[in-house]
Design an enzyme around this catalytic site. Structure first.
Site, PDB file in Angstrom:
ATOM      1  N   HIS A  16       0.827  -1.225   0.000  1.00 39.54           N
ATOM      2  CA  HIS A  16       0.000   0.000   0.000  1.00 39.54           C
ATOM      3  C   HIS A  16       0.859   1.272   0.000  1.00 39.54           C
ATOM      4  O   HIS A  16       0.431   2.310   0.510  1.00 39.54           O
ATOM      5  CB  HIS A  16      -0.932   0.044   1.223  1.00 39.54           C
ATOM      6  CG  HIS A  16      -1.653  -1.235   1.483  1.00 39.54           C
ATOM      7  ND1 HIS A  16      -2.854  -1.557   0.898  1.00 39.54           N
ATOM      8  CD2 HIS A  16      -1.305  -2.310   2.242  1.00 39.54           C
ATOM      9  CE1 HIS A  16      -3.240  -2.749   1.299  1.00 39.54           C
ATOM     10  NE2 HIS A  16      -2.308  -3.246   2.107  1.00 39.54           N
ATOM     11  N   LYS A  25      16.576  20.750  -9.995  1.00 37.74           N
ATOM     12  CA  LYS A  25      15.872  19.511 -10.348  1.00 37.74           C
ATOM     13  C   LYS A  25      16.766  18.471 -11.013  1.00 37.74           C
ATOM     14  O   LYS A  25      17.645  18.775 -11.790  1.00 37.74           O
ATOM     15  CB  LYS A  25      14.702  19.826 -11.297  1.00 37.74           C
ATOM     16  CG  LYS A  25      13.664  20.693 -10.661  1.00 37.74           C
ATOM     17  CD  LYS A  25      12.463  19.930 -10.194  1.00 37.74           C
ATOM     18  CE  LYS A  25      11.779  19.247 -11.344  1.00 37.74           C
ATOM     19  NZ  LYS A  25      10.394  18.978 -11.092  1.00 37.74           N
TER      20      LYS A  25
END
Ligand code: ARG
Length: 468
Positions: free
Chosen positions: A164, A291
């Protein structure tokens, strides 16, 4: 656009008609821009066919020699780009036959004795599939080799296993990489199994009903290294199930790659920070200098969608077609070629990308050793002290709540504190609360312990040896 067709080029079926085919209609129906990729397969098939025709005395040896010579030259011309296929020729089969006519005259027409473009295109497609299956098998094999290497390198590195997308239990990173190995193993098995159905020659089925000429389909099959020949001439030209199976196998493979890509994207993010992609395989942002993006993984994930689309296209194209051949089936090549090229290139680049990643071993060590994912160990400790699992689970739940509310990680809870939850705790609990102990306490087959990973590695290496 309504100038008639030039009389130099001729469509293979033109003679029955009194008017030339409308240029717009021809432009619409032409598939040359796509099926020109099949020229090698087409020529290979034609050479086998005319060789058989000569052996069966349907054409003379001299005619056969002219045809083969002409076909070889055309193959060269197409490969080098001196012959550029033109849309006016309708499809690659016509391009080649028209060029052959220019080269050797009327004998060129004999190439089509006992053959239709229906069995011809089915043959070409099977030859193409066979080639692409081999390329893909090699690509998957290289991926498996890469995963064995990673599992070897990181077999004693402990990472979080997730369910999960919640940290679940610590596992050996080797175990993680070998999970992918097993998935790609089945992908390769699927291809191998599919090849048995692909490697059957449809040549000799003619349009769909067979031929009046004494053809020898077993001989053309042999010349083209097919394992067997078709049983039914209608089936031979009418189905595209093997093509659908191929796209389906590729879709499953892409699904595997896409999930793998997702892990990589998450793990390389700042939030997870488990994995580093080397600069050679990361991209930056034109605006945000900080980034470092995993574009290659994202592209693989994105291309997966296109491959699924191809599967749905083909299933939909085929679902309503009456037997036998219908022109709709010409639309099979774009999804087929796109799927093959996309899956092969994705598998190759993703393998390379995996080679350009490293796990942040130190960070993973400190994260896993202080984490709640060790809670299962507490429950199992209590079970080993004879407490029923349900009760052990309940007590451990309370300890987890305590750990969170007090802001103390599990290994830092004192023995006194542990004993307020159960008298069964003694100092041995701290041995269990090490990720390494947790991982290696697993005793079952195929589990995440170092020993099990070692055994899985041996099995994986043996499989690679076997499948060579
Ligand atoms: N270009 C066609 C295809 O790929 C070749 C077969 C044409 N056959 C026909 N009956 N019109 O399907």
């Amino acid at each position: 656009m309504d100038t008639p067709m030039s009389d130099k080029k001729e469509l293979l079926w033109q003679s029955r008609f009194s008017e030339p085919f409308d240029r717009d209609a021809l432009l619409f129906s032409s598939s040359v821009h796509i099926d020109k990729a099949l020229f090698r397969e087409d020529i290979e098939g034609s050479i086998a066919h005319v060789t058989m025709l000569a052996e069966q005395d349907i054409i003379s040896d001299a005619e056969c020699a002219d045809l083969v010579q002409g076909l070889r030259e055309i193959e060269e011309e197409l490969a080098s780009g001196t012959l550029v296929p033109h849309w006016e020729d309708e499809d690659i089969h016509t391009v080649i036959e028209n060029r052959l006519k220019e080269k050797i005259g009327q004998t060129a027409g004999k190439i089509h004795s006992g053959r239709s473009r229906n069995d011809q295109v089915a043959t070409d497609t099977r030859l193409y599939l066979r080639k692409k299956i081999a390329e893909l098998q090699d690509a998957v094999q290289a991926m498996q080799q890469m995963l064995i290497g990673k599992a070897e390198t990181y077999k004693e590195t402990i990472i979080f296993g997730y369910t999960h997308l919640q940290r679940a239990q610590p596992i050996s990173a080797g175990h993680y990489y070998l999970a992918w190995f097993s998935m790609f193993r089945r992908d390769r098995e699927r291809l191998r199994d599919l090849l048995r159905r692909v490697n059957i020659s449809p040549l000799g089925a003619a349009a769909f009903a067979g031929s009046t000429l004494p053809l020898n389909p077993a001989r053309t099959a042999e010349l083209l290294a097919f394992d067997d020949i078709f049983s039914n001439s209608i089936d031979a030209v009418s189905d595209r199930d093997i093509l659908i199976e191929f796209i389906s196998a590729c879709s499953i493979m892409m699904m595997h790659l896409s999930r793998f890509a997702e892990d990589l994207i998450l793990w390389s993010s700042y939030e997870f920070g488990y994995l580093e992609i080397s600069d050679a395989f990361a991209t930056g942002s034109s605006l945000m200098p900080q980034k470092k993006n995993a574009d290659i993984a994202e592209l693989v994930r994105g291309k997966t969608g296109r491959v699924y689309g191809n599967l749905v296209s083909m299933l939909t194209i085929m679902k309503g077609l009456p037997l036998s051949y219908n022109r709709d089936m010409q639309e099979d090549k774009q999804p087929l070629f796109d799927t093959a090229e996309t899956t092969i290139s994705s598998m190759r680049i993703f393998t390379k990308l995996i080679g350009h990643t490293t796990l942040k071993v130190e960070r993973l060590r400190s994260l896993t050793s202080e984490d709640l994912s060790l809670a299962t160990e507490i429950a199992e400790y209590l079970v080993s002290r004879n407490l029923p699992f349900r009760e052990a689970h309940r007590i451990t739940g309370k300890i987890v709540t305590f750990s969170i509310s007090e802001g103390i990680t599990l290994p830092r809870i004192t023995l006194e504190q542990f004993r307020t939850f159960s008298p069964l705790f003694d100092t041995a609990i701290y041995d269990s609360l090490k990720p390494e102990a947790s991982v290696n306490s697993k005793k079952t087959h195929g589990s995440c312990s170092f020993r099990s990973v070692e055994a899985q590695l041996a099995e994986a290496r043996a499989q690679m040896q076997e499948n060579r």
